[in-house]
Design a protein around this motif. Structure first.
Motif, PDB file in Angstrom:
ATOM      1  N   VAL A   5       0.625   3.860   4.983  1.00 49.05           N
ATOM      2  CA  VAL A   5       0.890   2.543   5.545  1.00 49.05           C
ATOM      3  C   VAL A   5       2.024   1.901   4.753  1.00 49.05           C
ATOM      4  O   VAL A   5       1.989   1.886   3.514  1.00 49.05           O
ATOM      5  CB  VAL A   5      -0.367   1.646   5.492  1.00 49.05           C
ATOM      6  CG1 VAL A   5      -0.065   0.283   6.099  1.00 49.05           C
ATOM      7  CG2 VAL A   5      -1.515   2.316   6.243  1.00 49.05           C
ATOM      8  N   PHE A   6       3.032   1.384   5.481  1.00 49.40           N
ATOM      9  CA  PHE A   6       4.149   0.688   4.842  1.00 49.40           C
ATOM     10  C   PHE A   6       3.974  -0.806   5.069  1.00 49.40           C
ATOM     11  O   PHE A   6       3.899  -1.261   6.213  1.00 49.40           O
ATOM     12  CB  PHE A   6       5.482   1.170   5.416  1.00 49.40           C
ATOM     13  CG  PHE A   6       5.754   2.626   5.155  1.00 49.40           C
ATOM     14  CD1 PHE A   6       6.438   3.017   4.018  1.00 49.40           C
ATOM     15  CD2 PHE A   6       5.300   3.603   6.028  1.00 49.40           C
ATOM     16  CE1 PHE A   6       6.686   4.361   3.761  1.00 49.40           C
ATOM     17  CE2 PHE A   6       5.541   4.938   5.794  1.00 49.40           C
ATOM     18  CZ  PHE A   6       6.231   5.330   4.654  1.00 49.40           C
ATOM     19  N   VAL A   7       3.924  -1.553   3.975  1.00 46.71           N
ATOM     20  CA  VAL A   7       3.701  -2.998   4.030  1.00 46.71           C
ATOM     21  C   VAL A   7       4.923  -3.698   3.459  1.00 46.71           C
ATOM     22  O   VAL A   7       5.416  -3.336   2.386  1.00 46.71           O
ATOM     23  CB  VAL A   7       2.431  -3.411   3.240  1.00 46.71           C
ATOM     24  CG1 VAL A   7       2.257  -4.919   3.244  1.00 46.71           C
ATOM     25  CG2 VAL A   7       1.205  -2.736   3.844  1.00 46.71           C
ATOM     26  N   ASP A  63       1.534 -13.764   0.002  1.00 49.86           N
ATOM     27  CA  ASP A  63       0.290 -13.004  -0.085  1.00 49.86           C
ATOM     28  C   ASP A  63       0.369 -11.822   0.874  1.00 49.86           C
ATOM     29  O   ASP A  63       1.106 -11.856   1.859  1.00 49.86           O
ATOM     30  CB  ASP A  63      -0.925 -13.870   0.280  1.00 49.86           C
ATOM     31  CG  ASP A  63      -1.037 -15.108  -0.603  1.00 49.86           C
ATOM     32  OD1 ASP A  63      -0.455 -15.092  -1.713  1.00 49.86           O
ATOM     33  OD2 ASP A  63      -1.705 -16.066  -0.191  1.00 49.86           O
ATOM     34  N   THR A  64      -0.417 -10.792   0.600  1.00 47.48           N
ATOM     35  CA  THR A  64      -0.416  -9.639   1.488  1.00 47.48           C
ATOM     36  C   THR A  64      -1.770  -8.954   1.473  1.00 47.48           C
ATOM     37  O   THR A  64      -2.582  -9.148   0.550  1.00 47.48           O
ATOM     38  CB  THR A  64       0.687  -8.633   1.081  1.00 47.48           C
ATOM     39  OG1 THR A  64       0.876  -7.681   2.121  1.00 47.48           O
ATOM     40  CG2 THR A  64       0.319  -7.919  -0.203  1.00 47.48           C
ATOM     41  N   THR A  82      -6.564  -7.560  -1.218  1.00 43.01           N
ATOM     42  CA  THR A  82      -5.720  -8.744  -1.032  1.00 43.01           C
ATOM     43  C   THR A  82      -4.998  -9.039  -2.342  1.00 43.01           C
ATOM     44  O   THR A  82      -5.634  -9.120  -3.398  1.00 43.01           O
ATOM     45  CB  THR A  82      -6.557  -9.964  -0.615  1.00 43.01           C
ATOM     46  OG1 THR A  82      -7.202  -9.687   0.623  1.00 43.01           O
ATOM     47  CG2 THR A  82      -5.676 -11.189  -0.444  1.00 43.01           C
ATOM     48  N   LEU A  83      -3.682  -9.218  -2.247  1.00 41.99           N
ATOM     49  CA  LEU A  83      -2.868  -9.502  -3.425  1.00 41.99           C
ATOM     50  C   LEU A  83      -2.089 -10.783  -3.179  1.00 41.99           C
ATOM     51  O   LEU A  83      -1.364 -10.894  -2.187  1.00 41.99           O
ATOM     52  CB  LEU A  83      -1.908  -8.338  -3.707  1.00 41.99           C
ATOM     53  CG  LEU A  83      -1.011  -8.433  -4.942  1.00 41.99           C
ATOM     54  CD1 LEU A  83      -1.839  -8.670  -6.201  1.00 41.99           C
ATOM     55  CD2 LEU A  83      -0.176  -7.164  -5.092  1.00 41.99           C
ATOM     56  N   ASP A 118       7.151  -6.951  -9.855  1.00 41.10           N
ATOM     57  CA  ASP A 118       6.463  -5.786 -10.414  1.00 41.10           C
ATOM     58  C   ASP A 118       5.312  -5.305  -9.539  1.00 41.10           C
ATOM     59  O   ASP A 118       4.728  -4.245  -9.822  1.00 41.10           O
ATOM     60  CB  ASP A 118       5.932  -6.103 -11.817  1.00 41.10           C
ATOM     61  CG  ASP A 118       7.050  -6.243 -12.831  1.00 41.10           C
ATOM     62  OD1 ASP A 118       8.142  -5.711 -12.569  1.00 41.10           O
ATOM     63  OD2 ASP A 118       6.835  -6.887 -13.879  1.00 41.10           O
ATOM     64  N   ASP A 119       4.970  -6.052  -8.479  1.00 37.66           N
ATOM     65  CA  ASP A 119       3.900  -5.619  -7.583  1.00 37.66           C
ATOM     66  C   ASP A 119       4.372  -4.565  -6.589  1.00 37.66           C
ATOM     67  O   ASP A 119       3.545  -3.887  -5.962  1.00 37.66           O
ATOM     68  CB  ASP A 119       3.322  -6.815  -6.814  1.00 37.66           C
ATOM     69  CG  ASP A 119       2.621  -7.808  -7.721  1.00 37.66           C
ATOM     70  OD1 ASP A 119       2.113  -7.387  -8.781  1.00 37.66           O
ATOM     71  OD2 ASP A 119       2.580  -9.007  -7.377  1.00 37.66           O
TER      72      ASP A 119
END
Length: 295
Positions: free
Chosen positions: A28-30, A37-38, A94-95, A101-102
């Motif tokens: 999965v490409f996000v 937020d993602t 959830t981030l 750096d994420d």
């Protein structure tokens, strides 16, 4: 043990290379924005999964190492992302408050087996112009960078699943052949827009966007050019002196009265002052004569 894990991660990354090798697990490409937020989905799990069997690892591109962010369905407290991470009811991740750096690859594992690879890329815009440049005639320079899951800002040649471009607010791509716009330093993940601002550009949105296969827009970020000055500052011009000498100069009546009364007052004060001086001289002389008689 560590060497074996690192080797496993390297082998997983080869699934991205155009070698014809197919990966059975989900990829999965996000795409998201810096500071946003993602949701990182664990798409390969069955319905009503047991999250106590699920863990998440994070791999930073360009570094042959990875860290465990979630263990047995719980966020690890020793993770530098622990305050921004949470596990959903379906074991997705959830981030929040995304940082540079994420960007990287996240792997969802169930009972130690890899289920889903999630590749997170982050979009950013920085302005190279000062606030005083935001006015008609000023130059606007905007740098758009996509920090990718593998090599932030440069993008390897196999990263063909997306395209980075500058666009108008309606999503129409700005064409490089347009003489008003200049696209410099252009690469797959780093592109700078330079333009000379015009009056109608006040409050205009300049959009950097990521599109995926099929020209589907995955994420975009806007920069608004709000002008500090509505018009470009110009040097003040001195008033042109009049050459018409036939026109009389009209002064207010109050000024005329003042000009007439002031000399009269000065004369009156002078007269009274002179008279007072004469009286004092006479008085002094009389006192001197009186003293001489007494002697």
């Amino acid at each position: 043990m560590t060497t074996l894990k690192d080797l496993t991660r390297v082998l997983l990354l080869t699934c991205l290379l155009p070698t014809g090798v197919m990966c059975k697990k989900d990829s999965v490409f996000v795409y998201s924005r810096l500071g946003g937020d993602t949701l990182l989905p664990c798409a390969g799990l069955v319905s009503n999964p047991d999250c106590s069997l699920v863990s998440w690892t994070f791999f930073k591109g360009g570094q042959v190492r990875f860290t465990e962010e979630v263990s047995r369905g719980k966020v690890r407290m020793d993770s530098d992302k622990s305050s921004r991470l949470s596990v959903t009811s379906n074991c997705s991740l959830t981030l929040r408050d995304l940082r540079v750096d994420d960007a990287g690859s996240y792997v969802c594992l169930q009972d130690g087996k890899s289920v889903t690879d999630v590749y997170l890329s982050l979009l950013t815009i920085t302005s190279q112009s000062t606030i005083t440049d935001l006015q008609p005639g000023g130059n606007l320079a905007l740098n758009c960078v996509l920090f990718t899951y593998y090599d932030a800002g440069s993008c390897r040649s196999y990263s063909s699943v997306f395209n980075l471009s500058w666009a108008a607010a309606d999503g129409t791509t700005l064409q490089p052949e347009d003489s008003r716009y200049e696209l410099i330093g252009r690469s797959r993940c780093n592109i700078t827009l330079v333009t000379n601002l015009q009056r109608e550009d006040n409050s205009r949105k300049w959009r950097c966007q990521v599109t995926t296969e099929g020209n589907i827009r995955a994420v975009f970020l806007d920069f608004t050019s709000s002008f500090l000055f509505q018009d470009a500052p110009t040097a003040p011009t001195a008033p042109t002196p009049s050459t018409d000498v036939t026109c009389p100069v009209h002064l207010p009546i109050s000024r005329i009265m003042l000009c007439v009364a002031l000399p009269i007052m000065v004369i009156i004060v002078g007269v009274f002052t002179k008279r007072g001086d004469r009286r004092r001289v006479k008085t002094s002389a009389a006192g001197i004569e009186l003293q001489e008689v007494n002697c």
